[in-house]
Scaffold this active site. Structure first.
Site, PDB file in Angstrom:
ATOM      1  N   ARG A 125       0.818  -1.221   0.000  1.00 21.49           N
ATOM      2  CA  ARG A 125       0.000   0.000   0.000  1.00 21.49           C
ATOM      3  C   ARG A 125       0.847   1.264   0.000  1.00 21.49           C
ATOM      4  O   ARG A 125       0.426   2.316  -0.476  1.00 21.49           O
ATOM      5  CB  ARG A 125      -0.888  -0.030   1.251  1.00 21.49           C
ATOM      6  CG  ARG A 125      -1.992   0.988   1.247  1.00 21.49           C
ATOM      7  CD  ARG A 125      -2.865   0.847   2.476  1.00 21.49           C
ATOM      8  NE  ARG A 125      -2.164   1.177   3.680  1.00 21.49           N
ATOM      9  CZ  ARG A 125      -2.280   0.533   4.846  1.00 21.49           C
ATOM     10  NH1 ARG A 125      -3.073  -0.495   4.967  1.00 21.49           N
ATOM     11  NH2 ARG A 125      -1.595   0.911   5.908  1.00 21.49           N
ATOM     12  N   TYR A 141     -15.580  20.935 -12.623  1.00 17.54           N
ATOM     13  CA  TYR A 141     -16.115  19.602 -12.937  1.00 17.54           C
ATOM     14  C   TYR A 141     -17.182  19.258 -11.900  1.00 17.54           C
ATOM     15  O   TYR A 141     -16.940  19.363 -10.691  1.00 17.54           O
ATOM     16  CB  TYR A 141     -14.940  18.619 -12.894  1.00 17.54           C
ATOM     17  CG  TYR A 141     -15.255  17.163 -13.034  1.00 17.54           C
ATOM     18  CD1 TYR A 141     -15.918  16.669 -14.155  1.00 17.54           C
ATOM     19  CD2 TYR A 141     -14.848  16.250 -12.054  1.00 17.54           C
ATOM     20  CE1 TYR A 141     -16.186  15.314 -14.274  1.00 17.54           C
ATOM     21  CE2 TYR A 141     -15.098  14.898 -12.181  1.00 17.54           C
ATOM     22  CZ  TYR A 141     -15.776  14.439 -13.297  1.00 17.54           C
ATOM     23  OH  TYR A 141     -16.030  13.096 -13.420  1.00 17.54           O
ATOM     24  N   ASP A 164      -7.363  21.697 -11.531  1.00 13.75           N
ATOM     25  CA  ASP A 164      -7.617  20.471 -12.284  1.00 13.75           C
ATOM     26  C   ASP A 164      -7.004  20.711 -13.665  1.00 13.75           C
ATOM     27  O   ASP A 164      -7.534  21.480 -14.469  1.00 13.75           O
ATOM     28  CB  ASP A 164      -9.130  20.226 -12.368  1.00 13.75           C
ATOM     29  CG  ASP A 164      -9.466  18.901 -13.051  1.00 13.75           C
ATOM     30  OD1 ASP A 164      -8.681  18.460 -13.917  1.00 13.75           O
ATOM     31  OD2 ASP A 164     -10.519  18.330 -12.739  1.00 13.75           O
ATOM     32  N   LYS A 221      -7.913  10.086 -18.420  1.00  8.11           N
ATOM     33  CA  LYS A 221      -8.112  10.691 -19.745  1.00  8.11           C
ATOM     34  C   LYS A 221      -6.872  10.456 -20.614  1.00  8.11           C
ATOM     35  O   LYS A 221      -6.647   9.367 -21.078  1.00  8.11           O
ATOM     36  CB  LYS A 221      -8.449  12.176 -19.615  1.00  8.11           C
ATOM     37  CG  LYS A 221      -9.421  12.526 -18.502  1.00  8.11           C
ATOM     38  CD  LYS A 221     -10.772  11.892 -18.651  1.00  8.11           C
ATOM     39  CE  LYS A 221     -11.645  12.262 -17.461  1.00  8.11           C
ATOM     40  NZ  LYS A 221     -12.721  11.352 -17.214  1.00  8.11           N
TER      41      LYS A 221
HETATM   42  C1  LIG Z   1     -12.019  17.760 -15.831  1.00  4.93           C
HETATM   43  C2  LIG Z   1     -12.172  16.435 -15.163  1.00  4.93           C
HETATM   44  N1  LIG Z   1     -11.580  16.238 -13.984  1.00  4.93           N
HETATM   45  C3  LIG Z   1     -11.699  15.075 -13.325  1.00  4.93           C
HETATM   46  C4  LIG Z   1     -12.429  14.047 -13.837  1.00  4.93           C
HETATM   47  C5  LIG Z   1     -12.588  12.781 -13.021  1.00  4.93           C
HETATM   48  O1  LIG Z   1     -11.801  11.753 -13.471  1.00  4.93           O
HETATM   49  P1  LIG Z   1     -12.194  10.230 -13.176  1.00  4.93           P
HETATM   50  O2  LIG Z   1     -13.293   9.915 -14.140  1.00  4.93           O
HETATM   51  O3  LIG Z   1     -10.936   9.497 -13.398  1.00  4.93           O
HETATM   52  O4  LIG Z   1     -12.660  10.160 -11.760  1.00  4.93           O
HETATM   53  C6  LIG Z   1     -13.053  14.189 -15.065  1.00  4.93           C
HETATM   54  C7  LIG Z   1     -13.837  13.060 -15.645  1.00  4.93           C
HETATM   55  O5  LIG Z   1     -14.599  13.225 -16.562  1.00  4.93           O
HETATM   56  C8  LIG Z   1     -12.939  15.424 -15.744  1.00  4.93           C
HETATM   57  O6  LIG Z   1     -13.558  15.637 -16.910  1.00  4.93           O
END
Ligand SMILES: Cc1ncc(COP(=O)(O)O)c(C=O)c1O
Length: 394
Positions: free
Chosen positions: A58, A113, A185, A210
């Site tokens: 871990r 988001y 982000d 992504k």
């Molecule tokens: C801008 C953005 N940040 C974070 C995330 C979250 O990522 P995850 O789907 O891996 O939790 C997304 C997912 O669509 C996103 O579009």
């Protein structure tokens, strides 16, 4: 130890060399995937003193280390370390938990988001952290929203689905003057196209799901931290017992090697399709900060050196059934959430449902596109069929 190049290297080269030490693995190019929980100490003395390079599955293995190091090298100066989490959302939640607790206040962009908002309005509220949402275009006026207990400002540029650009260096300067930290982000631009730490960010988050993964087959997130925030980040990761499965880390590491070429292609094809869409009579506006016509273009040009395949459009007002006819006609665009894989996607969205600090009234139905690695000519031909179906359904 891997040989160090004698001259400074560029990001494309760094993607190939970062976090690699082939000689540590008998010369094999990629590190092994360590499936591990327990680690054995050679002697009782070592066990009692916890004397070992690794402690427990871990807490990290050579696979973890290879990916963390590669990501930290990619971020460059200002990044003190990286934490890996099991999804992008887990990375966002963990970074927020590292910087705020009961009695604190945080500022979050209204263009964030949506699940980030859900975390703040749900878990954070329950823990006694107050969230205020702000207009993403606020700039230096964000100073007026600070309270004595404001600990953090969350930015996201461009905005999720809506693609507003934020003046991150200005916001960061205000935040630092007020003693708060800045989280971003950075999934859209990645460290290749937005150098978060050079722009004043303290914690930079990516949904590795992504573009790092890049093949729609892995969930992973990462948080890169500067020296000021790294200890709190690592502490929360360790105390919460957060870790990522070895195969997912391996897929992310493998994806990282081709991030540069994939992202360049996503970005270029995205621009080609966005420019074509901007000329369509059915389209009111394309929301893409790299387009000269975009209201956020100047900030994008100043702070970013590229982009990706994700942008939105506003259609001229038309019935819901004609929007659905358009989407249903497309053969090369799947209808699915997430993005960053090799395939093109489209979703219909409406940010009006959840905005609280600003009004979302774009003037027509909105669609978000992800432009994949297909030939853009084929995508444009597919979209043409979609628009025929839209017209026919009117
Ligand atoms: C801008 C953005 N940040 C974070 C995330 C979250 O990522 P995850 O789907 O891996 O939790 C997304 C997912 O669509 C996103 O579009």
């Amino acid at each position: 130890m891997a040989k160090k190049p004698k001259s400074p290297i560029k990001p494309a080269t760094r993607l190939v060399t970062a976090g690699r030490d082939s000689q540590a693995f008998y010369g094999f190019i990629n590190p092994p995937v360590y499936h591990a929980s327990t680690l054995l100490y050679p002697t009782a003395e070592d066990q009692v003193a916890h004397r070992s390079r690794y402690q427990y599955g871990r807490r990290g293995t050579p696979t973890t280390e290879a990916l963390e190091q590669a990501l930290a090298e990619l971020e460059g100066d200002g990044c003190a370390g990286v934490a890996l989490l099991p999804s992008g959302l887990a990375a966002i939640a963990t970074a927020l938990l590292a910087v705020a607790g009961a009695g604190d206040h945080i500022l979050v962009t209204d263009s964030v988001y949506r699940p980030t908002r859900n975390f703040c309005d749900g878990v954070f509220k329950r823990l006694g952290v107050e969230t205020s949402y702000y207009d993403p275009l606020i700039g230096a006026d964000i100073a007026k929203l600070f309270k004595p207990n404001t600990r953090a400002v969350f930015v996201e540029a461009p905005g999720s689905q809506s693609f507003e650009m934020q003046d991150i260096p200005t916001i960061a300067k205000v935040a630092h003057d007020k003693g708060a930290v800045v989280l971003t982000d950075n999934t859209w631009a990645t460290p290749l196209y937005f150098r978060a730490f050079e722009k004043g960010v303290d914690l930079s988050i990516q949904a590795g799901t992504k573009y790092i993964g890049g093949h729609s087959d892995v969930m992973i997130g990462c948080v890169s931290a500067n020296a000021k925030t790294l200890p709190a980040l690592k502490n929360i990761v360790y105390t919460m017992g957060l870790c990522v499965g070895p195969d997912d880390m391996y897929l992310a590491l493998r994806g990282l090697r081709t991030l540069g070429v994939r992202l360049a292609r996503h970005y270029q094809s995205g621009l080609t399709v966005a420019r074509w869409l901007a000329k369509r009579p059915e389209v009111l506006r394309v929301l893409h900060p790299a387009l000269e016509s975009d209201p956020g273009h100047k900030i994008w040009q100043r702070d970013f050196s590229g982009g990706c395949g994700l942008f939105s459009i506003v259609l001229k007002p038309t019935a819901e059934k004609s929007v659905y006819a358009f989407m249903n006609e497309l053969a090369l665009f799947g209808m699915g959430y997430s993005w960053g894989g090799f395939e093109s996607l489209v979703i219909s969205f409406d940010s009006a449902e959840y905005r609280t600090a600003t009004k979302w009234a774009p003037g027509g139905p909105t669609l978000r596109f992800h432009i994949g690695l297909e030939d853009p000519d084929d995508l444009i031909a597919d979209l043409e069929h979609g628009f025929k179906a839209l017209q026919a359904a009117k």
